[in-house]
Write an enzyme that holds these catalytic residues in place. Structure first.
Site, PDB file in Angstrom:
ATOM      1  N   ASP A 252      42.444  47.531  34.933  1.00  0.00           N
ATOM      2  CA  ASP A 252      43.631  48.373  35.142  1.00  0.00           C
ATOM      3  C   ASP A 252      44.471  48.437  33.857  1.00  0.00           C
ATOM      4  O   ASP A 252      44.823  49.520  33.361  1.00  0.00           O
ATOM      5  CB  ASP A 252      44.445  47.763  36.298  1.00  0.00           C
ATOM      6  CG  ASP A 252      45.425  48.729  36.935  1.00  0.00           C
ATOM      7  OD1 ASP A 252      45.546  49.866  36.448  1.00  0.00           O
ATOM      8  OD2 ASP A 252      46.075  48.327  37.911  1.00  0.00           O
TER       9      ASP A 252
ATOM     10  N   ILE B 138      34.611  50.321  30.242  1.00  0.00           N
ATOM     11  CA  ILE B 138      34.680  51.610  30.946  1.00  0.00           C
ATOM     12  C   ILE B 138      35.622  52.601  30.258  1.00  0.00           C
ATOM     13  O   ILE B 138      35.485  53.815  30.431  1.00  0.00           O
ATOM     14  CB  ILE B 138      35.063  51.402  32.429  1.00  0.00           C
ATOM     15  CG1 ILE B 138      34.658  52.613  33.274  1.00  0.00           C
ATOM     16  CG2 ILE B 138      36.542  51.072  32.586  1.00  0.00           C
ATOM     17  CD1 ILE B 138      34.678  52.355  34.763  1.00  0.00           C
TER      18      ILE B 138
HETATM   19  P1  ADP Z   1      40.290  43.427  40.667  1.00  0.00           P
HETATM   20  O1  ADP Z   1      41.762  43.111  40.699  1.00  0.00           O
HETATM   21  O2  ADP Z   1      39.927  44.631  41.523  1.00  0.00           O
HETATM   22  O3  ADP Z   1      39.451  42.226  40.958  1.00  0.00           O
HETATM   23  P2  ADP Z   1      39.863  43.187  37.759  1.00  0.00           P
HETATM   24  O4  ADP Z   1      40.301  44.165  36.728  1.00  0.00           O
HETATM   25  O5  ADP Z   1      40.529  41.844  37.759  1.00  0.00           O
HETATM   26  O6  ADP Z   1      40.005  43.952  39.176  1.00  0.00           O
HETATM   27  O7  ADP Z   1      38.288  42.961  37.631  1.00  0.00           O
HETATM   28  C1  ADP Z   1      37.332  43.878  38.056  1.00  0.00           C
HETATM   29  C2  ADP Z   1      36.154  43.851  37.088  1.00  0.00           C
HETATM   30  O8  ADP Z   1      36.462  44.662  35.947  1.00  0.00           O
HETATM   31  C3  ADP Z   1      35.779  42.479  36.538  1.00  0.00           C
HETATM   32  O9  ADP Z   1      34.359  42.348  36.575  1.00  0.00           O
HETATM   33  C4  ADP Z   1      36.260  42.550  35.093  1.00  0.00           C
HETATM   34  O10 ADP Z   1      35.485  41.729  34.232  1.00  0.00           O
HETATM   35  C5  ADP Z   1      36.019  44.005  34.793  1.00  0.00           C
HETATM   36  N1  ADP Z   1      36.685  44.574  33.612  1.00  0.00           N
HETATM   37  C6  ADP Z   1      37.769  44.144  32.940  1.00  0.00           C
HETATM   38  N2  ADP Z   1      38.028  44.977  31.900  1.00  0.00           N
HETATM   39  C7  ADP Z   1      37.077  45.951  31.930  1.00  0.00           C
HETATM   40  C8  ADP Z   1      36.775  47.101  31.124  1.00  0.00           C
HETATM   41  N3  ADP Z   1      37.527  47.423  30.072  1.00  0.00           N
HETATM   42  N4  ADP Z   1      35.706  47.863  31.465  1.00  0.00           N
HETATM   43  C9  ADP Z   1      34.940  47.575  32.538  1.00  0.00           C
HETATM   44  N5  ADP Z   1      35.168  46.522  33.338  1.00  0.00           N
HETATM   45  C10 ADP Z   1      36.218  45.715  33.031  1.00  0.00           C
END
Ligand code: ADP
Length: 174
Positions: free
Chosen positions: A33, A10
């Site tokens: 994040d 993203i």
């Molecule tokens: P949460 O704490 O809300 O569960 P996470 O960041 O641990 O958030 O995960 C939410 C989703 O984002 C997961 O499916 C993860 O694989 C995904 N994710 C991690 N990095 C990226 C990225 N750079 N772009 C898009 N999605 C991502």
């Protein structure tokens, strides 16, 4: 209106805004994040600290995009999965308040990650249905938002969102 489902990172998105799966302390962290703060640089955290203290679960706050291509980052706080019915309400709230911020800031295109399905443990199938339904409901009554993209990091999550979109109705999927 258009809802698109793509696989990818993203932080490379060129929509006007990207959403972040933030925590309620707005403290940064791992997962998407961490990736957004790394790619966007320190300006995003500086603005968060200056403007906001915390963010309630099920809500969202907005900052500039720092070094990202996106002009804005919407920091949405989804629930830690508990298995209770309030999970879905809180997750829907995170998406809805993010879209409301788009309306308020005249943002017509936004990308979302799969909020809550990483470290927060929300089952992807359930989360995908909530996400797609909430976005579709909002777009039905808010034509000012032209494009919502779900940008999914892994193949499994990508496929599950495609299924949720097909299950839920008539938008296009890429
Ligand atoms: P949460 O704490 O809300 O569960 P996470 O960041 O641990 O958030 O995960 C939410 C989703 O984002 C997961 O499916 C993860 O694989 C995904 N994710 C991690 N990095 C990226 C990225 N750079 N772009 C898009 N999605 C991502």
């Amino acid at each position: 209106m258009a809802i698109e489902i793509v696989k990818g990172d993203i932080t490379f998105e060129q929509t006007e805004a990207i959403a972040n799966a933030a925590n309620s302390r707005l403290a940064g962290g791992g997962g998407v994040d961490g990736a957004i703060h790394r790619a966007g640089g320190p300006a995003i955290m500086q603005e968060l600290k200056k403007k906001y203290d915390t963010c309630l679960t099920g809500h969202a706050v907005i900052t500039g995009g720092g070094k990202l291509k996106a002009k804005y980052v919407i920091h949405a706080v989804g629930p830690v999965y508990s298995g209770k019915s309030k999970d879905a309400e809180l997750l829907a709230g995170a998406y809805r308040t993010s879209l409301e911020l788009c309306t308020q800031h005249q943002i017509s295109s936004v990308s979302f990650p799969s909020i809550s399905t990483g470290a927060y443990g929300y089952p992807v199938r359930e989360a995908a249905r909530v996400a797609v339904r909430t976005v579709r409901e909002y777009l039905n009554t808010h034509p000012e938002i032209k494009l919502v993209r779900f940008v999914l990091f892994d193949e499994e999550t990508f496929k599950t969102y495609q299924e949720a979109l097909a299950f839920n109705g008539n938008a296009q999927s890429l």
